[in-house]
Motif scaffolding. Structure first.
Motif, PDB file in Angstrom:
ATOM      1  N   LEU A   8      60.747  -7.335 -14.232  1.00  0.00           N
ATOM      2  CA  LEU A   8      59.693  -6.335 -14.351  1.00  0.00           C
ATOM      3  C   LEU A   8      58.442  -6.788 -13.609  1.00  0.00           C
ATOM      4  N   TYR A   9      57.920  -5.896 -12.792  1.00  0.00           N
ATOM      5  CA  TYR A   9      56.627  -6.085 -12.133  1.00  0.00           C
ATOM      6  C   TYR A   9      55.662  -5.118 -12.802  1.00  0.00           C
ATOM      7  N   THR A  10      54.589  -5.651 -13.375  1.00  0.00           N
ATOM      8  CA  THR A  10      53.699  -4.767 -14.127  1.00  0.00           C
ATOM      9  C   THR A  10      52.297  -5.352 -14.207  1.00  0.00           C
ATOM     10  N   LYS A  18      54.406   0.613 -20.671  1.00  0.00           N
ATOM     11  CA  LYS A  18      55.558   1.409 -21.124  1.00  0.00           C
ATOM     12  C   LYS A  18      56.884   0.638 -21.081  1.00  0.00           C
ATOM     13  N   PRO A  19      57.276   0.064 -19.920  1.00  0.00           N
ATOM     14  CA  PRO A  19      58.556  -0.643 -19.920  1.00  0.00           C
ATOM     15  C   PRO A  19      58.546  -1.894 -20.780  1.00  0.00           C
ATOM     16  N   THR A  58      57.373  -1.496 -11.703  1.00  0.00           N
ATOM     17  CA  THR A  58      58.631  -1.465 -10.964  1.00  0.00           C
ATOM     18  C   THR A  58      59.578  -2.429 -11.663  1.00  0.00           C
ATOM     19  N   ILE A  59      60.856  -2.102 -11.684  1.00  0.00           N
ATOM     20  CA  ILE A  59      61.843  -3.083 -12.133  1.00  0.00           C
ATOM     21  C   ILE A  59      62.858  -3.308 -11.025  1.00  0.00           C
ATOM     22  N   GLY A  65      71.640  -4.439  -8.358  1.00  0.00           N
ATOM     23  CA  GLY A  65      71.131  -4.749  -7.033  1.00  0.00           C
ATOM     24  C   GLY A  65      70.180  -3.709  -6.475  1.00  0.00           C
ATOM     25  N   ARG A  66      69.322  -3.160  -7.344  1.00  0.00           N
ATOM     26  CA  ARG A  66      68.397  -2.137  -6.866  1.00  0.00           C
ATOM     27  C   ARG A  66      67.100  -2.167  -7.638  1.00  0.00           C
ATOM     28  N   ALA A  67      66.061  -1.638  -6.984  1.00  0.00           N
ATOM     29  CA  ALA A  67      64.750  -1.498  -7.606  1.00  0.00           C
ATOM     30  C   ALA A  67      64.565  -0.063  -8.072  1.00  0.00           C
TER      31      ALA A  67
END
Length: 238
Positions: A8-10, A18-19, A58-59, A65-67
């Motif tokens: 997680l990028y936050t 939220k995430p 963003t996760i 294998g995906r954002a």
């Protein structure tokens, strides 16, 4: 020890929490990278490869294998991946999606603008009374919609779900948006229920606690100046 599936990028914002709320509630292991707005890390080329809009959160789902970017899409993905906080019933799922879009299309943008004009534009010398009045009034109307929805209900849609997780960080930040909610008892009772959840309390400290958003009694003066300075370049004409 294997790496968690979710990275997680936050940051410590309404969207950013939220995430974290989902992951803490679901007990899902995750790695976290704090995105520092003061360093414009959200605009760095490597981050833009993950999120071309240059926003948070963003996760990266390593198992796939995906954002994935946009908080609503992230919570929907996590709910389906882990089978939590999203009903299998088609009607309830549809209702949940509707309330997710209610947050994305209305609560977030309107309260975000109410916050922007009061907490960023005004301290940077751009006082806009008409804009403040407009966005605060519309934010208040949306809180009234939520209050009506919550009459006779404990949660937004059926059991506690991603609809609650999406709406709560924005609605709960009503003090920061300058919105009065004292006469909305069903909304207040919902706040109390979500406030009392241990995972939510923990999530609101990750990556950083910002009590000034939620608590009208918090000493916000220094934070207002710090926050306004951080986003001063966003104010047109500054």
């Amino acid at each position: 020890m294997p790496r968690p599936d979710i990275h997680l990028y936050t940051a410590a914002t309404m969207n950013g929490y939220k995430p974290v709320i989902f992951l803490e509630e679901a007990g899902v292991p995750y790695d976290l990278t704090f995105i520092d707005f003061s360093k414009q890390e959200q605009k760095a080329p490597e981050y833009l490869k993950l999120n071309p809009n240059g926003k948070i959160p963003t996760i990266v789902d390593r198992s796939e294998g995906r954002a994935i970017f946009e908080s609503g899409a992230i919570l929907w993905h996590l709910a389906e991946k882990y089978g939590k906080f999203l009903s299998d019933d088609p009607m309830t799922r549809s209702e949940t999606l509707q309330w997710l879009f209610f947050q994305v299309g209305h609560v977030g943008p309107m309260m975000g603008q109410a916050m922007y004009f009061q907490r960023i534009a005004a301290p940077n010398g751009h006082e806009e009374p008409f804009s403040i009045k407009r966005y605060v009034a519309e934010s208040r109307r949306l809180m009234e919609v939520l209050n009506a929805r919550l009459e006779g209900r404990d949660h937004i849609v059926g059991a506690y779900s991603i609809a609650d997780m999406m709406i709560y960080p924005w609605a709960r930040a009503y003090p920061w948006a300058g919105v009065e909610v004292d006469d909305l008892p069903h909304l207040a009772a919902w706040f109390d229920r979500i406030d009392a959840r241990p995972a939510v309390r923990k999530a609101l400290t990750i990556p950083k606690a910002q009590p000034q958003f939620w608590d009208a009694a918090a000493d916000a003066d220094a934070f207002v100046q710090e926050n306004a300075a951080r986003f001063a370049s966003d104010v047109r004409g500054s």
